[in-house]
Design an enzyme around this catalytic site. Structure first.
Site, PDB file in Angstrom:
ATOM      1  N   GLY A 185      -3.212  -7.466   8.431  1.00 11.80           N
ATOM      2  CA  GLY A 185      -2.287  -7.522   9.403  1.00 11.80           C
ATOM      3  C   GLY A 185      -0.899  -7.881   9.507  1.00 11.80           C
ATOM      4  O   GLY A 185      -0.374  -8.081  10.296  1.00 11.80           O
TER       5      GLY A 185
ATOM      6  N   GLY B  85      -0.133  -3.714   3.947  1.00  6.87           N
ATOM      7  CA  GLY B  85      -0.979  -2.374   3.941  1.00  6.87           C
ATOM      8  C   GLY B  85      -0.320  -1.500   4.804  1.00  6.87           C
ATOM      9  O   GLY B  85       0.915  -0.955   4.506  1.00  6.87           O
ATOM     10  N   SER B  86      -0.824  -1.110   6.172  1.00  8.40           N
ATOM     11  CA  SER B  86      -0.159  -0.389   7.217  1.00  8.40           C
ATOM     12  C   SER B  86       1.160  -0.688   7.502  1.00  8.40           C
ATOM     13  O   SER B  86       1.856   0.227   7.919  1.00  8.40           O
ATOM     14  CB  SER B  86      -1.027  -0.187   8.151  1.00  8.40           C
ATOM     15  OG  SER B  86      -2.686  -0.242   7.626  1.00  8.40           O
TER      16      SER B  86
ATOM     17  N   ASP C 176       0.911  -1.195   0.021  1.00  5.77           N
ATOM     18  CA  ASP C 176       0.079   0.077  -0.014  1.00  5.77           C
ATOM     19  C   ASP C 176       0.923   1.185  -0.041  1.00  5.77           C
ATOM     20  O   ASP C 176       1.805   1.346   0.744  1.00  5.77           O
ATOM     21  CB  ASP C 176      -0.685   0.009   1.400  1.00  5.77           C
ATOM     22  CG  ASP C 176      -2.078  -0.855   1.223  1.00  5.77           C
ATOM     23  OD1 ASP C 176      -2.280  -1.584   0.292  1.00  5.77           O
ATOM     24  OD2 ASP C 176      -2.670  -0.792   2.244  1.00  5.77           O
TER      25      ASP C 176
ATOM     26  N   GLY D 286      -5.051  -3.089   8.698  1.00  6.41           N
ATOM     27  CA  GLY D 286      -4.861  -1.767   9.627  1.00  6.41           C
ATOM     28  C   GLY D 286      -4.750  -2.152  10.950  1.00  6.41           C
ATOM     29  O   GLY D 286      -4.903  -1.172  11.978  1.00  6.41           O
TER      30      GLY D 286
ATOM     31  N   LYS E 137      -8.215   0.715  -5.136  1.00  4.11           N
ATOM     32  CA  LYS E 137      -9.317   0.162  -4.501  1.00  4.11           C
ATOM     33  C   LYS E 137     -10.900   0.744  -4.743  1.00  4.11           C
ATOM     34  O   LYS E 137     -10.696   1.815  -4.771  1.00  4.11           O
ATOM     35  CB  LYS E 137      -9.182   0.386  -3.001  1.00  4.11           C
ATOM     36  CG  LYS E 137      -8.210  -0.753  -2.406  1.00  4.11           C
ATOM     37  CD  LYS E 137      -8.260  -0.674  -0.826  1.00  4.11           C
ATOM     38  CE  LYS E 137      -6.868  -1.338  -0.068  1.00  4.11           C
ATOM     39  NZ  LYS E 137      -7.005  -2.908  -0.551  1.00  4.11           N
TER      40      LYS E 137
ATOM     41  N   ARG F  12      -6.077 -20.591   7.170  1.00  4.32           N
ATOM     42  CA  ARG F  12      -6.362 -21.920   7.531  1.00  4.32           C
ATOM     43  C   ARG F  12      -7.844 -22.445   7.201  1.00  4.32           C
ATOM     44  O   ARG F  12      -8.126 -23.644   6.854  1.00  4.32           O
ATOM     45  CB  ARG F  12      -6.093 -21.770   9.342  1.00  4.32           C
ATOM     46  CG  ARG F  12      -4.865 -22.068   9.633  1.00  4.32           C
ATOM     47  CD  ARG F  12      -4.844 -22.799  10.917  1.00  4.32           C
ATOM     48  NE  ARG F  12      -3.432 -22.606  11.394  1.00  4.32           N
ATOM     49  CZ  ARG F  12      -2.498 -23.526  11.147  1.00  4.32           C
ATOM     50  NH1 ARG F  12      -2.595 -24.442  10.332  1.00  4.32           N
ATOM     51  NH2 ARG F  12      -1.164 -23.369  11.730  1.00  4.32           N
TER      52      ARG F  12
END
Ligand code: PLP
Length: 294
Positions: free
Chosen positions: A211, A232-233, A17, A146, A74, A158
Site C-alpha cells: 500500500g 509494488g503497484s 515491483d 495493490g 515471488k 505498529r
C-alpha cells in the site's frame, strides 16, 4: 547467518515491483536497492483475479539481464517447487508471498533448506518469528498489496512494535520464565523471542510493504521503524513512474527531513488511484487469505 547478512545490505533502500526490462531500468536509475520481477503488479493481480502463480522464467531472465542490482521473484506460499525453480534461475532473493495464491494452507516453505535467501510477510511478531524459524533471512510487513492504501502496513508495523515492546517488558520483568510463557502464547521459538527482546527489534531486516504509494507513505513507514520499503503497484500504476520512483527513494533516505519530503512530494502527477481498505470485504484482502479461505 550469511543469508541474513545479505539482506542487511538492502537496509535503507526501496525495492520496486517491475514487470519488464524497461521498468527494471527505470527502477535501477531511480536508485532502487533491488527489483521484484513480476508478471503483473499486485493491483492487476487483484483486478484480474484467478490463480496468481510464479512468473514465467523468461520474464525473470529478461529482468536479470536488464539490471545490476539484486533481482527478487515471488513464489506461492508453501510452493517449494516454484522456489526450486527460482533458485535454479539464480534469483537473488525469493519472496514467499501472499500476493500470489497460496499453494499450501497449512505449511510455509522450509526455507533453511535453500541457499537463496527468502523474504516473507508478517502481520505481527508471531508470524515474523515463525517465518524466521523456517529460515527467512528478511521480513516485510504484509500491508494490503495493490490497494495504494497504507493503512494496513501501518497497522502491521505498529502491531510488530507493540509485540516487541511486550517481549522486552517480559524479559526485563520476568526473565526466561516470562519469555517462555509469551513464546507459548505467540506460538514461537523461545530462543528467537528472547533474542528479539534483547535486541529490541527483529533479528533480521524488516521492510514495510503493501500500500505504499507516495514519498510521504515511505517516510511514514521508516519513522515507524522499518528498515526500508517495498513499493509494488505504487510506482508503475502512477502518472510519472520515473519521477515518483526517484522521489520515493529520496524520501526513504531522508525520512526525517520534512523539508526534503516536501520537495520530493511536489509535482509528481497522478498517484495510483487505489482502493480504500475500509471499503473492502475480508475475503478481498490478500494479507489474511489463510484465515478467510482456509
Ligand atoms: N497460511 C497462509 C497461506 C498464510 O498466508 C499464513 C500467513 O502468513 C498462514 C498460513 C499463517 O501461518 P502461521 O500461523 O504459521 O504464521
Amino acid at each position: 547467518t550469511v543469508k541474513a547478512g545479505l539482506a542487511q545490505m538492502l537496509k535503507g533502500g526501496v525495492i520496486m515491483d517491475v514487470t519488464d526490462a524497461a521498468q527494471a531500468r527505470i527502477a535501477e536509475d531511480a536508485g532502487a536497492c533491488a527489483v521484484m520481477a513480476l508478471e503483473r503488479v499486485p493491483a492487476d493481480i487483484r483486478a484480474e483475479g484467478g490463480v496468481a502463480r510464479m512468473s514465467d522464467p523468461g520474464k525473470i531472465k529478461e529482468i536479470q539481464e536488464a539490471v545490476t542490482i539484486p533481482v527478487m521473484a515471488k513464489a506461492r506460499i508453501g510452493h517449494f517447487v516454484e522456489c526450486q525453480i527460482l533458485e535454479a534461475l539464480g534469483v537473488d532473493y525469493i519472496d514467499e508471498s501472499e500476493v500470489l495464491t497460496p499453494a499450501d494452507d497449512a505449511f510455509h516453505v522450509q526455507k533453511a533448506r535453500f541457499n537463496v535467501p527468502f523474504v516473507c510477510g508478517c502481520r505481527n511478531l508471531g508470524e515474523a518469528l515463525r517465518r524466521i524459524a523456517e529460515g527467512a533471512a528478511m521480513i516485510r510487513t504484509k500491508g494490503e498489496a495493490g490497494t495504494g492504501d497504507v493503512v494496513e502496513a501501518v497497522k502491521h508495523m505498529r502491531t510488530l512494535n507493540h509485540d516487541i515492546a511486550r517481549a522486552k517488558a517480559a524479559l526485563q520483568e520476568g526473565g526466561d520464565l516470562a519469555i517462555r510463557a509469551l513464546a507459548r502464547e505467540l506460538g514461537v521459538d523461545a530462543g528467537l523471542l528472547k533474542q528479539t527482546a534483547e535486541l529490541g527489534r527483529l533479528p533480521v531486516v524488516n521492510f514495510a510493504a503493501g500500500g505504499v504509494a507516495t514519498p510521504a507513505d515511505a517516510a511514514l513507514m521508516m519513522q515507524l521503524g522499518c528498515d526500508g520499503v517495498f513499493v509494488g503497484s505504487g510506482i508503475f500504476k502512477s502518472g510519472d513512474a520515473a519521477k515518483r520512483a526517484k522521489a520515493i527513494v529520496r524520501a526513504t533516505t531522508h525520512f526525517r527531513d520534512a523539508k526534503v519530503l516536501a520537495e520530493c512530494s511536489e509535482g509528481l502527477g497522478e498517484a495510483m488511484v487505489g482502493i480504500s481498505v475500509s471499503s473492502m470485504k475480508p475475503e478481498q484482502k490478500l494479507a489474511g487469505r489463510a484465515k478467510c479461505i482456509g
